[in-house]
Design an enzyme around this catalytic site. Structure first.
Site, mmCIF file in Angstrom:
data_model
loop_
_atom_site.group_PDB
_atom_site.id
_atom_site.type_symbol
_atom_site.label_atom_id
_atom_site.label_comp_id
_atom_site.label_asym_id
_atom_site.label_seq_id
_atom_site.Cartn_x
_atom_site.Cartn_y
_atom_site.Cartn_z
ATOM 1 N N HIS A 129 -0.856 -16.226 7.818
ATOM 2 C CA HIS A 129 0.130 -15.219 8.232
ATOM 3 C C HIS A 129 -0.480 -14.118 9.089
ATOM 4 O O HIS A 129 -0.153 -12.945 8.939
ATOM 5 C CB HIS A 129 0.829 -14.590 7.027
ATOM 6 C CG HIS A 129 1.454 -15.579 6.102
ATOM 7 N ND1 HIS A 129 2.511 -16.373 6.473
ATOM 8 C CD2 HIS A 129 1.141 -15.930 4.832
ATOM 9 C CE1 HIS A 129 2.830 -17.153 5.446
ATOM 10 N NE2 HIS A 129 2.024 -16.912 4.453
ATOM 11 N N ARG A 183 4.871 -11.281 4.084
ATOM 12 C CA ARG A 183 6.329 -11.134 4.094
ATOM 13 C C ARG A 183 6.870 -10.626 5.423
ATOM 14 O O ARG A 183 8.077 -10.507 5.585
ATOM 15 C CB ARG A 183 6.754 -10.229 2.931
ATOM 16 C CG ARG A 183 6.512 -10.910 1.595
ATOM 17 C CD ARG A 183 6.733 -9.976 0.432
ATOM 18 N NE ARG A 183 8.143 -9.730 0.187
ATOM 19 C CZ ARG A 183 8.587 -8.975 -0.813
ATOM 20 N NH1 ARG A 183 7.722 -8.392 -1.627
ATOM 21 N NH2 ARG A 183 9.864 -8.790 -0.971
ATOM 22 N N PRO A 241 0.800 -1.207 0.000
ATOM 23 C CA PRO A 241 0.000 0.000 0.000
ATOM 24 C C PRO A 241 0.844 1.273 0.000
ATOM 25 O O PRO A 241 1.819 1.377 0.739
ATOM 26 C CB PRO A 241 -0.790 -0.091 1.307
ATOM 27 C CG PRO A 241 -0.371 -1.310 1.995
ATOM 28 C CD PRO A 241 0.770 -1.908 1.283
ATOM 29 N N GLU A 242 0.445 2.192 -0.837
ATOM 30 C CA GLU A 242 1.004 3.534 -0.826
ATOM 31 C C GLU A 242 -0.074 4.464 -0.280
ATOM 32 O O GLU A 242 -1.110 3.997 0.171
ATOM 33 C CB GLU A 242 1.426 3.935 -2.255
ATOM 34 C CG GLU A 242 2.450 2.976 -2.850
ATOM 35 C CD GLU A 242 2.859 3.332 -4.271
ATOM 36 O OE1 GLU A 242 2.779 4.512 -4.646
ATOM 37 O OE2 GLU A 242 3.251 2.414 -5.004
#
Length: 282
Positions: free
Chosen positions: A93, A112, A2-3
DNA sequence: CCCTGCCTGCTG
DNA sequence: CAGCAGGCAGGG
């Protein structure tokens, strides 16, 4: 991932769902996502606290507590926040779960594991998260051509790399730097010191207009957000160059080209961004 | 300043 | 299987 436009969307979706809720319990299944203080203190200090509001700064999210304490988080590449019913099947996750009053949970999952949380207590100064190093917000009145030129005007580095510097303008990442430069008709590898005053002005205007446009295209309800597991960004169909290398330019039909600038991939139109042209927003 | 490491999963 | 992915901190 996300930006700024995605983080802003997440803030808007989550804020009404979280405001007023009490944190009853916190389950930390991966302590490495808590950067400050220890996972144990993080949990102990936050249990029983009431959420008063959410805010965004650059790509950071902040969850403000009634007490004046605040939780700061950064989703980095693959971080995801969801408000779910307790029995909702957990994402793979999942590293952190806030059990809330009114039978809801706020869950953080991150494939990640690059995402990070910080707890800053009332009165404590935040030298931890990196927020203090951020530059101007893109929607600030003071973001203009002169500001950009002051910071980058003498630099020989590629303009795309400049746009990614969070300590000058906060919130632009790899996707939107390409989109902004395409819209401003400036080549991503153009050395910053070759831009003229008009181009700096154009760039400043294009940054805020493009980010606002992509925030608007990302608009989504809480229900839709949960259905998409927080991973569907509705503005992706509106990206004009990012992810479209090898396809025709939407403006001129020339083939869009992928290059590498500062170890990041960049997509641009060699014709539209190859020669200096007038700016859309001026 | 550039480069690497941090992680997992997907694609060619 | 190597290479790549939208981020950032830290080290040389």
């Amino acid at each position: 991932m996300p930006e700024l436009p995605e983080v802003e969307m997440i803030k808007r979706v989550l804020e009404p769902q979280l405001t007023g809720n009490t944190i009853d319990q916190i389950t930390i299944t991966n302590a490495s996502v808590i950067a400050h203080p220890t996972a144990d203190k993080f949990r102990r200090h936050l249990c029983g606290q009431v959420i008063s509001s959410l805010s965004r700064r650059g790509k950071f999210l902040m969850i403000h507590m009634k007490s004046g304490d605040r939780v700061i988080l950064h989703l980095r590449m693959t971080g995801c926040l969801l408000v779910t019913p307790p029995e909702y099947p957990p994402e793979k996750h999942t590293h952190l779960i806030f059990q809330l009053s009114a039978g809801k949970e706020l869950r953080f999952s991150d494939t990640r594991r690059f995402g990070r949380f910080w707890l800053i207590q009332k009165g404590e100064s935040d030298s931890y998260s990196g927020i203090h190093k951020l530059g101007m917000e893109p929607f600030s009145e003071s973001l203009n051509g002169a500001y950009l030129e002051k910071h980058f005007g003498k630099s020989r580095k590629a303009i795309k790399k400049c746009l990614l510097e969070q300590n000058v303008v906060a919130g632009i990442g790899n996707i939107y730097s390409d989109e902004i430069l395409f819209k401003a008709k400036i080549h991503p590898s153009a050395p910053a010191n070759t831009l003229n005053a008009e181009e700096w002005q154009c760039l400043a205007a294009t940054i805020s207009k493009q980010l606002a446009y992509f925030i608007e295209k990302n608009s989504i309800t809480a229900e839709e957000y949960l259905e998409g597991k927080g991973k569907e960004y509705r503005n992706t169909p509106f990206l004009r160059v990012y992810g479209h290398a090898g396809e025709p330019c939407p403006d001129c039909g020339e083939m869009l080209v992928r290059t590498v600038i500062g170890n990041r991939s960049s997509v641009s139109c060699p014709r539209c961004q190859g020669i200096r042209r007038c700016c859309t927003y001026l």
